[in-house]
Design an enzyme around this catalytic site. Structure first.
Site, PDB file in Angstrom:
ATOM      1  N   THR B 154       4.555  29.747  45.978  1.00  0.00           N
ATOM      2  CA  THR B 154       3.667  28.681  45.471  1.00  0.00           C
ATOM      3  C   THR B 154       3.938  27.418  46.291  1.00  0.00           C
ATOM      4  OG1 THR B 154       5.266  28.188  43.718  1.00  0.00           O
ATOM      5  CG2 THR B 154       3.382  29.578  43.134  1.00  0.00           C
ATOM      6  N   LYS B 180      10.909  33.808  45.125  1.00  0.00           N
ATOM      7  CA  LYS B 180      10.176  32.566  45.358  1.00  0.00           C
ATOM      8  C   LYS B 180      10.697  31.546  44.366  1.00  0.00           C
ATOM      9  CE  LYS B 180       7.091  30.982  43.304  1.00  0.00           C
ATOM     10  NZ  LYS B 180       6.826  29.993  42.213  1.00  0.00           N
ATOM     11  N   THR B 191       8.361  28.381  39.420  1.00  0.00           N
ATOM     12  CA  THR B 191       9.017  29.470  38.735  1.00  0.00           C
ATOM     13  C   THR B 191       9.907  30.190  39.721  1.00  0.00           C
ATOM     14  OG1 THR B 191       7.218  29.840  37.203  1.00  0.00           O
ATOM     15  CG2 THR B 191       8.585  31.736  37.695  1.00  0.00           C
ATOM     16  N   GLU B 277      12.718  21.207  46.637  1.00  0.00           N
ATOM     17  CA  GLU B 277      11.827  20.190  47.185  1.00  0.00           C
ATOM     18  C   GLU B 277      12.577  18.897  47.445  1.00  0.00           C
ATOM     19  OE1 GLU B 277       7.019  20.378  46.768  1.00  0.00           O
ATOM     20  OE2 GLU B 277       8.275  21.207  45.209  1.00  0.00           O
ATOM     21  N   ASN B 400       7.274  14.975  43.461  1.00  0.00           N
ATOM     22  CA  ASN B 400       7.018  15.246  42.049  1.00  0.00           C
ATOM     23  C   ASN B 400       6.146  14.204  41.381  1.00  0.00           C
ATOM     24  OD1 ASN B 400       8.390  17.773  41.154  1.00  0.00           O
ATOM     25  ND2 ASN B 400       9.919  16.798  42.455  1.00  0.00           N
ATOM     26  N   THR B 405       0.633   8.458  50.222  1.00  0.00           N
ATOM     27  CA  THR B 405       0.815   7.323  51.148  1.00  0.00           C
ATOM     28  C   THR B 405      -0.534   6.957  51.745  1.00  0.00           C
ATOM     29  OG1 THR B 405       1.417   9.017  52.761  1.00  0.00           O
ATOM     30  CG2 THR B 405       3.209   7.761  51.759  1.00  0.00           C
TER      31      THR B 405
END
Lengths: 405, 405
Positions: B154, B180, B191, B277, B400, B405
């Site tokens: 994802t 993943k 997930t 992330e 998140n 920008t």
């Protein structure tokens, strides 16, 4: 820049309490960083302290003094150095500073409560503090609350103070308090310190009960980042200058005074969240229909601590998926089919599923506000709890990573 | 950009396992987002799932199928939609997709395990998925691991796969797995999904034990943000194509195969953290001298979850004050006077106080690296635990908060 909060320009005096500040150049010169609070003889004192295993030296000494039942005559607070992770040397340093204050006001060192906030792992500049102690005592004044509020700040962007007056059967009582703290987020750890004074004639038991209840519903219900300082402390002192009869917890006057104390603590606790570093939103999280207040609180804190929820709030993103995720991972047994969720008055979920009438733009409108409530009904009981928090912004990381542009 | 991790370009086949993908345009067209994994008759299957109360529909069905003891013949996985918070309709949708896969490969719907990851609170596009199921089955191939790895992504920036071969008394066994996940941090919840296959002839009990142990030491020891998805799932399937005797947990071969399974799970789990992330650092947190493994783990996770620690790591700031704060607030009874702290081989604290030889630049040099270890000795026992995490960067909030920008 705190969210919809401005520091008070004046704070009412409390009969029996005098405050004085002085410059001890603890972290750097040019700032009045030492505070002495003198209490009239007979003042009842109660304190609550951090649960962190790495409790700082002054916290250990405060617990010792309060446990001994010694009549406390003064508090000494410094900013710029937390005197934490300093071992036996740190205890000796704190005792030396207390002794200097005691000598200056004329009491025993064991009657002084020490507090520190600031950098950890460094010894206090004891000589400079001992030298500054008489100057702070010479500065003692009943009107010293604002100067005291400013002296205890570290990374706070605004001073935090609050006051209430309440009419009791024995006359008007004043409750005035100051606090500092912006969450456990200073590079070298910030600290929550709170000092609340009243001239009410509370008994020792009433003083302790009033503080315990007020803190559990105020300072213990706010969170910026879920971390816990080594120095967190909150003290209530009741000088007993108003009235002649001691107020016990069963008395009608107790409810009035306790309510005023709780209101002052709540206002100070909210100020800490509003000043949370990087905060752009002040969010109330109400959890209802829980089996117990403890479970309601656990669910509310799980939502308040979730970085995902907090970053979504910063983005004004009505991301209910993250909220249910946080409820689901709270550790409290929850039946999704019974859970309802609102943002202010907008219902997003009923029975754990999207409400048919819900539209994204309605939720977005709520979270775009600087202040709003996340309301969660668990459908499993009748207990509830409320927690206050701020969002998790770009600037939180920026500030805490000491990011330089 | 994952920290020192690149997706494999090929993954060894596992006898008895075939994988096929197809485009069902679940979230948007142009991507093969439906995966079918076919298992040879007699394959032993074990699964572990999220503890989140808001478990998604496919998780509920997987638990149901595995509890029934039905022989599993296939798995069907979709990305783009989590089928979570969808109620009874979501269960019906998942059953319909399973039925379509079952019809295409020729088994019962009850022999198919469904999995979903992606947006929550939205119903699956069942018609498109049912139409795509035969295409995925037509695509089945023993060499489909890489395509499968890509189909389940994802917000992952890289595909995640790992493999091991181990010689047993019954011949060489292959263990290949894909996963993943980038932490619970997709705007609509990401997930963790993991699928590990082996051709070893493990008994049902051995399959379940091997998965349970491997997950407890891999996927359950990594954290990006401490959040828990509604869809987390990890499945181990043992096709038994190699050898003739079933391997029981007591057998010598079990240790060999279980070790390979754990190694594959650990590599996949590390890949998830490396791809967390905003991650710029991969950090190992070792806690030793604890009273129990559970307490060691609790302390390690308290450090790994602290936003203060994680932002300091991002800043390459050897901020040990935040680390001891996190240890102190972990809820585990700790005696500060017994705590030692290292960054890799550099000792910062001994007995809870700064080590006399420690210099800030030495700690800074360690945390400036993309990979390093925080090592904490509690001095209260002989149990230990290791947790892996990433730092908390500017980009974490940026991503998140869907910052534009």
């Amino acid at each position: 820049m705190a969210v919809a909060y401005q520091a008070p320009e004046s704070l009412p005096a409390v009969a029996g309490v005098r405050l004085g500040v002085a410059e001890a150049a603890i972290k750097k010169p040019g700032r009045r960083d030492l505070l002495v609070i003198e209490l009239a003889p007979g003042t009842r004192v109660a304190g609550v302290f951090t649960q962190n295993s790495f409790a700082a030296a002054p916290v250990l000494l405060c617990r010792e003094v309060l446990a001994s039942g010694t009549a406390v005559r003064a508090l000494v607070v410094n900013s710029g150095n937390a005197n934490a992770a300093t071992g036996q040397g740190g205890l000796d340093d704190a005792r030396a500073v207390s002794a200097a204050v005691a000598a200056a006001i004329g009491c025993e060192a064991g009657q002084v409560l020490p507090f520190s906030t600031g950098v950890i792992g460094q010894r206090l500049p004891v000589e400079r503090m001992v030298a500054a102690a008489p100057k702070a005592v010479a500065d003692l004044s009943a009107d010293g609350w604002i100067a005291a509020m400013l002296a205890i700040m570290t990374t706070d962007t605004v001073g935090k103070g609050a006051s209430r007056k309440v009419a009791t059967s024995q006359g008007e009582v004043t409750v005035t308090g100051i606090a500092k703290g912006v969450g456990m987020i200073h590079p070298n750890m910030a600290t929550m310190l709170g000092y609340v004074g009243t001239d009410a004639r509370l008994s020792q038991a009433a003083t302790e009960q009033a503080l315990k209840t007020a803190v559990s519903r105020s300072f213990n219900c706010v969170t910026v980042d879920g971390d816990t300082s080594t120095n967190d402390s909150c003290v209530l002192f009741a000088t007993g200058q108003v009235g002649t009869r001691e107020i016990e917890t069963g008395d009608a006057d107790y409810a009035l005074v306790a309510e005023a104390i709780e209101a002052v603590c709540r206002e100070l606790a909210h100020a800490i969240v509003r000043d949370g570093e990087g905060a752009t939103k002040f969010v109330t999280i109400e959890v209802s229909q829980a089996r117990s207040e403890a479970e309601a609180r656990q669910v509310a804190l799980a939502v308040a601590h979730s970085p995902l929820v907090k970053t979504a709030l910063f983005a004004s993103d009505a991301n209910w998926g993250r909220i249910v995720m946080a409820v689901g991972k709270s550790g409290v047994a929850v039946d999704p089919a019974k859970v309802d969720l609102w943002l202010d008055e907008v219902c997003l979920l009923r029975g754990g599923q999207p409400h048919p009438d819900y539209r994204e733009e309605r939720g977005s409108a709520v979270v775009a506000q600087p202040e709003f409530a996340i309301r969660i009904a668990l459908g499993s009981g009748d207990a509830s709890a409320t927690v206050w928090t701020c969002d998790f912004s770009y600037d939180y990381v920026k500030i805490n990573a000491e990011y330089r542009t």
